[in-house]
Enzyme design. Structure first.
Site, short mmCIF file in Angstrom:
data_model
loop_
_atom_site.label_atom_id
_atom_site.label_comp_id
_atom_site.label_asym_id
_atom_site.label_seq_id
_atom_site.Cartn_x
_atom_site.Cartn_y
_atom_site.Cartn_z
N ARG A 1 0.97 -1.37 0.06
CA ARG A 1 -0.07 0.13 -0.11
C ARG A 1 0.84 1.23 -0.08
NH1 ARG A 1 -5.54 -0.71 -0.73
NH2 ARG A 1 -5.94 1.28 0.33
N ARG B 1 1.28 5.24 -7.92
CA ARG B 1 0.35 6.15 -8.34
C ARG B 1 0.72 7.69 -8.50
NH1 ARG B 1 -4.13 3.27 -4.45
NH2 ARG B 1 -4.89 1.71 -5.61
N HIS C 1 -4.50 -2.33 -7.89
CA HIS C 1 -5.27 -2.72 -6.80
C HIS C 1 -4.27 -3.42 -5.74
CE1 HIS C 1 -8.28 -4.57 -4.01
NE2 HIS C 1 -7.34 -5.77 -4.41
P1 GDP Z 1 -7.78 1.65 -2.97
O1 GDP Z 1 -7.70 0.39 -1.98
O2 GDP Z 1 -6.80 2.54 -2.93
O3 GDP Z 1 -7.64 0.90 -4.50
O4 GDP Z 1 -9.09 2.33 -2.78
P2 GDP Z 1 -10.70 1.94 -2.43
O5 GDP Z 1 -10.79 0.29 -2.25
O6 GDP Z 1 -11.42 2.58 -1.46
O7 GDP Z 1 -11.33 2.02 -4.03
C1 GDP Z 1 -11.30 0.99 -4.92
C2 GDP Z 1 -11.15 1.82 -6.32
O8 GDP Z 1 -12.38 2.32 -6.71
C3 GDP Z 1 -10.14 2.82 -6.20
O9 GDP Z 1 -8.55 2.21 -6.58
C4 GDP Z 1 -10.54 3.61 -7.41
O10 GDP Z 1 -10.25 3.21 -8.57
C5 GDP Z 1 -12.00 3.57 -7.30
N1 GDP Z 1 -12.66 4.61 -6.57
C6 GDP Z 1 -12.59 4.76 -5.17
N2 GDP Z 1 -13.18 6.00 -4.74
C7 GDP Z 1 -13.54 6.30 -5.79
C8 GDP Z 1 -14.36 7.70 -5.79
O11 GDP Z 1 -14.79 8.42 -5.14
N3 GDP Z 1 -14.81 7.90 -7.27
C9 GDP Z 1 -14.40 7.13 -8.41
N4 GDP Z 1 -14.88 7.53 -9.57
N5 GDP Z 1 -13.86 6.12 -8.31
C10 GDP Z 1 -13.48 5.75 -7.01
MG MG Z 2 -9.24 -1.23 -1.65
#
Ligand code: GDP
Ligand code: MG
Length: 193
Positions: free
Chosen positions: A119, A136, A159
């Site tokens: 992460r 990123r 991811h």
């Molecule tokens: P990660 O674990 O850092 O990948 O984040 P999350 O598990 O919270 O979300 C999964 C994926 O969803 C992220 O990597 C983004 O591609 C997408 N995502 C998360 N939050 C948002 C949002 O508020 N808007 C949009 N359009 N995509 C989001």
């Molecule tokens: Mg996630």
């Protein structure tokens, strides 16, 4: 030893960044114990982003609402709802599409604290605020505003399992037991003693 699931999504694969990204993990000491380039079926996509993870869905919805408030945009006008859960469900649909855009590179990486370590190397969900030096932050610039306006997932290439519990759920979805290999890296002794 801890294992974590890591995916380079199609934007990373299409841009030819798999080698660069893999190299960063390897040099940090993360051991590749499984890897494959694969197309993601609808069945796998919906399991990877389960519909019943309300906390995850609401979290994404709330992030979007905060972002809209900052931008002075009306979520009801833009998305038809201001319910965090409903917005989360919408983003889940975008994510299911994103992960099926093209082949993704999937790995299981192993190291002490591998979940946290990966992460950290990936950086913040939002490339716009992910610091330089992270994957990123170095290779993407997307923001919630751009992504939500275009009604698509944030393009952040990666991811990575968010918790050890998430890793334990995700790894068996992507790899069979016999695809996960045991071996020793020669630098293990130097790195962990
Ligand atoms: P990660 O674990 O850092 O990948 O984040 P999350 O598990 O919270 O979300 C999964 C994926 O969803 C992220 O990597 C983004 O591609 C997408 N995502 C998360 N939050 C948002 C949002 O508020 N808007 C949009 N359009 N995509 C989001
Ligand atoms: Mg996630």
């Amino acid at each position: 030893m801890e294992q974590t699931l890591v995916l380079v999504k199609f934007d990373g694969v299409a841009r030819g960044l798999v080698g660069e990204i893999t190299s960063r993990f390897e040099k940090t000491g993360l051991k590749i114990v499984a890897a494959k380039l694969t197309r993601v079926s609808q069945e796998l996509a919906v399991k990877h982003y389960p519909a019943d993870r309300e906390e995850f869905l609401k979290g994404m919805g709330n992030k979007t609402l905060e972002n809209y408030a900052q931008m002075g945009a009306d979520p009801v006008e833009k998305l038809g709802t201001d319910s965090p859960l409903e917005i989360g469900k919408m983003i889940r649909e975008w994510l299911i599409g994103y992960i099926q855009e093209g082949p993704v590179m999937a790995y299981v990486l192993e190291a002490p604290h591998s979940v946290e370590l990966v992460r950290k190397l990936c950086g913040h969900t939002l490339p716009l605020i992910a610091p330089p030096g992270t994957i990123r932050g170095d290779f993407a610039f997307d923001s919630s505003f751009l992504a939500n306006t275009a009604k698509r997932a944030i393009r952040n290439m990666m991811h990575a399992s968010g918790t050890v519990e998430e890793a334990k759920y995700e790894i068996p979805l992507w790899f069979k037991k016999e695809e996960i290999l045991k071996y020793r890296r020669t630098d293990e002794e130097v790195m962990v003693g």
